[in-house]
Design an enzyme around this catalytic site. Structure first.
Site, PDB file in Angstrom:
ATOM      1  CG  HIS A 156      -1.882  -1.074   1.254  1.00 37.50           C
ATOM      2  ND1 HIS A 156      -2.954  -1.105   0.394  1.00 37.50           N
ATOM      3  CD2 HIS A 156      -1.961  -2.209   1.975  1.00 37.50           C
ATOM      4  CE1 HIS A 156      -3.657  -2.202   0.598  1.00 37.50           C
ATOM      5  NE2 HIS A 156      -3.079  -2.894   1.543  1.00 37.50           N
ATOM      6  CB  CYS A 197      -2.245   3.621  -3.835  1.00 40.82           C
ATOM      7  SG  CYS A 197      -3.367   2.231  -3.975  1.00 40.82           S
TER       8      CYS A 197
HETATM    9  C1  LIG Z   1      -9.797  -3.625   5.918  1.00 48.41           C
HETATM   10  O1  LIG Z   1     -10.821  -3.285   6.842  1.00 48.41           O
HETATM   11  C2  LIG Z   1     -10.450  -3.348   8.217  1.00 48.41           C
HETATM   12  C3  LIG Z   1     -11.682  -3.000   9.024  1.00 48.41           C
HETATM   13  O2  LIG Z   1     -12.243  -1.776   8.651  1.00 48.41           O
HETATM   14  C4  LIG Z   1      -9.281  -2.390   8.490  1.00 48.41           C
HETATM   15  O3  LIG Z   1      -8.865  -2.493   9.808  1.00 48.41           O
HETATM   16  C5  LIG Z   1      -8.121  -2.716   7.534  1.00 48.41           C
HETATM   17  O4  LIG Z   1      -7.103  -1.786   7.727  1.00 48.41           O
HETATM   18  C6  LIG Z   1      -8.619  -2.676   6.103  1.00 48.41           C
HETATM   19  N1  LIG Z   1      -7.518  -3.033   5.219  1.00 48.41           N
HETATM   20  C7  LIG Z   1      -7.161  -2.250   4.220  1.00 48.41           C
HETATM   21  C8  LIG Z   1      -6.047  -2.749   3.380  1.00 48.41           C
HETATM   22  O5  LIG Z   1      -7.670  -1.184   3.970  1.00 48.41           O
END
Ligand SMILES: *[C@@H]1O[C@H](CO)[C@@H](O)[C@H](O)[C@H]1NC(C)=O
Ligand SMILES: *[C@@H]1O[C@H](CO)[C@@H](O)[C@H](O)[C@H]1NC(C)=O
Ligand SMILES: *[C@@H]1O[C@H](CO)[C@@H](O)[C@H](O)[C@H]1NC(C)=O
Length: 443
Positions: A156, A197
């Site tokens: 990310h 990104c």
């Molecule tokens: C996916 O969702 C969870 C719960 O909202 C969050 O903690 C996590 O960081 C998210 N992962 C990404 C890659 O955005």
């Protein structure tokens, strides 16, 4: 007078001769085989939802290994929580395309778990062996001025940063490290493939154009990069669009006769959801891919792969797309408990997003002034380029440490919204004003 004209004429003739004397393959002098080839392959995330990052890196390992780069010159950093994850229906296996082979097999991982962090990454990259004594395998890039270095990072990102499981690596710190390596003559040429990104923002306006460094990124400075190949059984994505495209191209082609430029053009066309970009020394485009990925022929049979564009989603939507699929499956099977559970998870993600939106709006309204709606909109919607790195780094680190509800560094939806902090810093509002707004909103 006549003398000057005469020498001018000679110059013209000379330059014409030189033009014709350059053979079409004039890059050959740069194709030195005497130096060593090094590869540093990094997946910066953890967790089952990020399966694809480690899958990409395992695949990259096999590409450089099967083209002859020796084990001692390949360094792999990945959390290593995927192959034996409780959610993996195929323990010990990681694949990078539907029906693909197990890319986890045979990969030697040098740095795992907590050792996957920005400091260790920069130490390994810069060959600072003494700093990683007792950490992981302790292996570093021990390159010299003859050697070529390939770096592949997948994870990310956000404007001006790339993420590790618990920390950020900021654009400035990466570019300072690359500049130092150049000054210390630690490479002949360096190629950096970056899938995150807003990956363009790591190099645009920072990279030196005459340092023999070429960076190819999955997206420009303001865009998401895309996940691909949703796997129903595993309930996660198997790859990332740019990564899958360059690696499938490398698997199919003869790397001794394909240039970086040719691969760039093909991959840029195939990765049609974001703009694949190039920064730095564009002359390096003329080099053959084998300069970095290994000179040996790889004769293993390449499996056909479906078009990765067909189910590509922006990174921030991976979470919710997976849960929506789980919900639809549960509904089709009339499994009410599973339906309720996945609905809870969808609602939790939506709530988190709303919280992020509210938090950002609140910070902006405090900085820009409560009633200044036009200014607030500009701060919320703008896409400024980042130049005030000091302000941004301070603010972003503060948010990560003090604003728990944003789930930084892991939540991609929050990461995307850090562009608002770029806008505030570039306005320019003072770092203090932004920090004090964060204090009021988050503490
Ligand atoms: C996916 O969702 C969870 C719960 O909202 C969050 O903690 C996590 O960081 C998210 N992962 C990404 C890659 O955005
Ligand atoms: C990045 O891509 C987006 C979408 O095409 C575009 O609007 C934006 O201007 C691009 N930014 C840069 C810096 O190229
Ligand atoms: C990208 O390419 C795929 C086919 O490979 C096509 O289906 C899709 O519509 C294209 N998307 C865009 C945004 O051009």
């Amino acid at each position: 007078m006549t003398t000057r004209m005469w020498s001018g004429a000679v110059l013209v003739i000379f330059s014409v001769t030189v033009t014709f004397a350059i053979p079409p393959d004039y890059q050959l002098p740069k194709l030195k085989k005497d130096g060593k080839q090094w590869a540093l392959l990094v997946a910066g995330s953890n967790g089952w939802g990020n399966y694809r990052h480690q899958a990409d890196v395992c695949h990259a390992y096999h590409i450089v290994r099967s083209h002859g780069i020796p084990e001692e010159q390949i360094i792999v950093m990945m959390y290593d929580d995927i192959a034996y994850n409780a959610e993996n229906p195929y323990p010990g296996e990681i694949i990078n395309q539907p029906g693909g082979e197990n890319v986890y097999k045979g990969v030697t991982i040098d740095y795992k778990g907590k050792d996957v962090n920005p400091k260790t990454f920069l130490d390994v990259l810069q060959g600072k062996e003494e700093n990683v004594k007792g950490v992981g395998s302790g292996k570093v890039i021990k390159s010299n001025s003859e050697d070529n270095v390939f770096v592949n990072f997948v994870d990310h990102g956000a404007p001006g940063l790339i993420a590790f499981p618990d920390q950020f690596l900021h654009a400035m710190d990466l570019n300072i490290a690359l500049d130092r390596m150049h000054d210390n003559k630690q490479f002949h040429q360096l190629l950096f493939y970056l899938e995150t990104c807003e990956s363009g923002s790591m190099f645009s306006s920072l990279i030196q154009k005459d340092y023999n460094i070429l960076a190819v990124t999955a997206a420009n400075s303001t865009q998401s990069s895309y996940a691909c190949y949703f796997d129903k059984k595993r309930q996660t994505y198997l790859g990332d669009l740019f990564s899958v495209n360059w690696m499938q191209n490398s698997d199919k082609r003869n790397l001794n006769s394909e240039t970086i430029e040719e691969q760039f053009q093909i991959v840029r066309k195939e990765t049609n959801q974001s703009h694949v970009m190039e920064y730095g020394d564009l002359e390096m485009n003329l080099l053959m891919l084998s300069t970095f990925l290994g000179y040996e022929q790889d004769n293993h049979i390449v499996l056909d792969a479906p078009n990765p564009n067909l189910d590509a989603v922006p990174s921030e939507d991976v979470n919710i797309t997976i849960q929506r699929y789980v919900y639809r499956m549960a509904k089709a099977e009339n499994n009410e408990q599973e339906m309720a559970e996945s609905l809870d998870r969808i609602n939790a993600i939506m709530k988190k997003r709303e919280e992020t939106d509210i938090t950002m709006k609140h910070i902006v309204s405090l900085v820009a002034g409560d009633n200044n709606f036009r200014e607030q909109d500009q701060m919320l919607m703008g896409e400024n380029n980042l130049y005030r790195h000091d302000c941004y780094v301070t603010v972003v680190e503060y948010l990560k440490d003090k604003c728990d509800r944003l789930d930084l560094p892991s939540n991609r939806y929050s990461l995307k919204h850090l562009r608002i902090m770029v806008n505030l810093c570039e306005r320019p509002y003072s770092t203090d004003a932004i920090i004090s707004a964060i204090d009021k909103v988050c503490l």
